[in-house]
Enzyme design. Sequence first.
Site, mmCIF file in Angstrom:
data_model
loop_
_atom_site.group_PDB
_atom_site.id
_atom_site.type_symbol
_atom_site.label_atom_id
_atom_site.label_comp_id
_atom_site.label_asym_id
_atom_site.label_seq_id
_atom_site.Cartn_x
_atom_site.Cartn_y
_atom_site.Cartn_z
ATOM 1 C CG LEU B 15 -1.986 -0.963 1.415
ATOM 2 C CD1 LEU B 15 -2.704 -0.681 2.704
ATOM 3 C CD2 LEU B 15 -2.950 -0.856 0.244
ATOM 4 C CB CYS B 16 -0.255 4.748 -0.333
ATOM 5 S SG CYS B 16 0.184 6.370 0.339
ATOM 6 N N PRO B 17 2.716 4.344 1.187
ATOM 7 C CG PRO B 17 4.545 5.470 2.153
ATOM 8 C CD PRO B 17 3.404 4.547 2.480
#
Lengths: 180, 77
Positions: B15-17
Amino acid sequence: MEKTKEAVSLELEAFEKLHNLAHKKTEVKRVAIIASKGTLDMAYPALILASTAAALGMECAIFFTFYGLDIIHKKKLARLKVAPLANPAMPVPVPNILGAIPGMTAMATWMMRRMMKKQKMPPIPELLALCQRLGVKFIGCATTMGVMGVKAEDLMDGVDVAGAASFLEFASKAQVTLFI
Amino acid sequence: MAQKVDLVVDTKGELCPMPVIRAKLAIEELASGQVIQLISTDPGSKPDVRSWTSMEGHKLLKTTEDKGVYTFWVQKG
């Protein structure tokens, strides 16, 4: 707590670094983060924001103060916890008052660690290393260290020790300043 | 004409980042003008990659989306 001559000169060095960084003429955006809490739910946002800022090419420095110092404390950084008690935002399926029962903090911590692992979010020690690799500067609060009896040797490698004034100078030249 | 790719960065499941972080670390190893292919399953990667390429001066050559898998071709600036 008395400061050794060596500690004082290291602090001056750290101040010089921050001072020069603050006054460097640059187009680059800066992010200053003050990390004041030592729980998982507070450490993650600070480190994720820092690593993202660095990934975007921004200059980033984190000032670890008060319990934030735990995040860079050699003996504590791999064992940060999160408590459900008084943390009503935590999705624990019991009434908040039950968070006081022994073991609930351990359970909440385990749940959060598992959530992170499932989403392939690195654990704190790895995230710290990633931040440093991306060039994020770590600064330990000198005063907090004095107040809580934390010595420079207790902190992980690659951390500067400086005071609030030095950090605020850097933050005054930052476009984004975050207090976590 | 198939795009020549110098490095594939697979961040599926992250997932981000993380996608942007992995992309940045990977592109550091390349010379200007070379191309990475970044693969992500994070919907947030679409705006993230656009921010990243714009801020770091890289060129987003192409984006595709197929059943939740996003692929970006980024040329190092």
